[in-house]
Design a protein around this motif. Structure first.
Motif, PDB file in Angstrom:
ATOM      1  N   LEU A 250       0.826  -1.210   0.000  1.00  0.00           N
ATOM      2  CA  LEU A 250       0.000   0.000   0.000  1.00  0.00           C
ATOM      3  C   LEU A 250       0.860   1.260   0.000  1.00  0.00           C
ATOM      4  N   ALA A 251       1.947   1.253   0.754  1.00  0.00           N
ATOM      5  CA  ALA A 251       2.849   2.408   0.799  1.00  0.00           C
ATOM      6  C   ALA A 251       3.484   2.625  -0.569  1.00  0.00           C
ATOM      7  N   ALA A 252       3.914   1.550  -1.215  1.00  0.00           N
ATOM      8  CA  ALA A 252       4.520   1.680  -2.542  1.00  0.00           C
ATOM      9  C   ALA A 252       3.501   2.180  -3.560  1.00  0.00           C
ATOM     10  N   LEU A 253       2.269   1.704  -3.468  1.00  0.00           N
ATOM     11  CA  LEU A 253       1.214   2.145  -4.373  1.00  0.00           C
ATOM     12  C   LEU A 253       0.902   3.626  -4.171  1.00  0.00           C
ATOM     13  N   ALA A 254       0.847   4.072  -2.928  1.00  0.00           N
ATOM     14  CA  ALA A 254       0.608   5.489  -2.638  1.00  0.00           C
ATOM     15  C   ALA A 254       1.761   6.349  -3.139  1.00  0.00           C
ATOM     16  N   ALA A 255       2.975   5.888  -2.960  1.00  0.00           N
ATOM     17  CA  ALA A 255       4.144   6.642  -3.441  1.00  0.00           C
ATOM     18  C   ALA A 255       4.141   6.726  -4.954  1.00  0.00           C
TER      19      ALA A 255
ATOM     20  N   GLY B 239       1.509   6.577  -6.888  1.00  0.00           N
ATOM     21  CA  GLY B 239       0.416   7.484  -7.256  1.00  0.00           C
ATOM     22  C   GLY B 239       0.820   8.937  -7.096  1.00  0.00           C
ATOM     23  N   SER B 240       1.493   9.284  -6.013  1.00  0.00           N
ATOM     24  CA  SER B 240       1.910  10.669  -5.824  1.00  0.00           C
ATOM     25  C   SER B 240       3.002  11.043  -6.827  1.00  0.00           C
ATOM     26  N   LEU B 241       3.849  10.113  -7.225  1.00  0.00           N
ATOM     27  CA  LEU B 241       4.845  10.392  -8.243  1.00  0.00           C
ATOM     28  C   LEU B 241       4.181  10.679  -9.579  1.00  0.00           C
TER      29      LEU B 241
ATOM     30  N   VAL C  85       1.143  11.827 -10.046  1.00  0.00           N
ATOM     31  CA  VAL C  85       0.471  13.127  -9.951  1.00  0.00           C
ATOM     32  C   VAL C  85       1.486  14.255 -10.050  1.00  0.00           C
ATOM     33  N   THR C  86       2.632  14.124  -9.422  1.00  0.00           N
ATOM     34  CA  THR C  86       3.666  15.148  -9.467  1.00  0.00           C
ATOM     35  C   THR C  86       4.197  15.335 -10.869  1.00  0.00           C
ATOM     36  N   VAL C  87       4.486  14.215 -11.545  1.00  0.00           N
ATOM     37  CA  VAL C  87       4.994  14.300 -12.926  1.00  0.00           C
ATOM     38  C   VAL C  87       3.920  14.913 -13.822  1.00  0.00           C
ATOM     39  N   TRP C  88       2.678  14.537 -13.642  1.00  0.00           N
ATOM     40  CA  TRP C  88       1.597  15.058 -14.482  1.00  0.00           C
ATOM     41  C   TRP C  88       1.436  16.562 -14.273  1.00  0.00           C
ATOM     42  N   GLN C  89       1.521  17.012 -13.018  1.00  0.00           N
ATOM     43  CA  GLN C  89       1.392  18.451 -12.751  1.00  0.00           C
ATOM     44  C   GLN C  89       2.595  19.223 -13.275  1.00  0.00           C
ATOM     45  N   SER C  90       3.765  18.653 -13.233  1.00  0.00           N
ATOM     46  CA  SER C  90       4.954  19.362 -13.708  1.00  0.00           C
ATOM     47  C   SER C  90       4.957  19.461 -15.238  1.00  0.00           C
ATOM     48  N   LEU C  91       4.369  18.505 -15.919  1.00  0.00           N
ATOM     49  CA  LEU C  91       4.287  18.537 -17.384  1.00  0.00           C
ATOM     50  C   LEU C  91       3.135  19.395 -17.871  1.00  0.00           C
ATOM     51  N   ARG C  92       2.247  19.700 -17.077  1.00  0.00           N
ATOM     52  CA  ARG C  92       1.066  20.460 -17.445  1.00  0.00           C
ATOM     53  C   ARG C  92       1.322  21.893 -17.495  1.00  0.00           C
TER      54      ARG C  92
END
Length: 84
Positions: A66-71, A73-75, A77-84
């Motif tokens: 679960l921790a790896a999945l959450a990490a 997911g946040s990665l 989201v971060t990459v998607w926001q930085s490319l946007r």
């Protein structure tokens, strides 16, 4: 030396003692039967609970996954926001 004629109540007292012993023996036997029944019922309930716990343990997600999945997911989201 005494004879039975001096104590005529001895056979009656022995019969009463035998009756009391039989009653006490029946009570002990009944108590043991009840304890045996309760032990068997408790063992059955314990086995059922053990099976339920095992099923729940197999159905849950492990915490590191679960921790790896959450990490991850946040990665994403971060990459998607930085490319946007």
């Amino acid at each position: 030396m005494r004879t039975d004629t001096e104590h005529p109540a001895v056979p009656g007292e022995l019969a009463e003692l035998r009756r009391r012993l039989d009653v006490a023996y029946a009570r002990v036997e009944g108590g043991l039967a009840l304890l045996t029944h309760r032990t068997e019922a408790t063992a059955k309930e314990t086995e059922e609970l053990d099976a339920r716990v095992s099923a729940l343990e197999h159905a849950r997600w492990p915490l590191p996954s679960l921790a790896a999945l959450a990490a991850l997911g946040s990665l994403v989201v971060t990459v998607w926001q930085s490319l946007r």
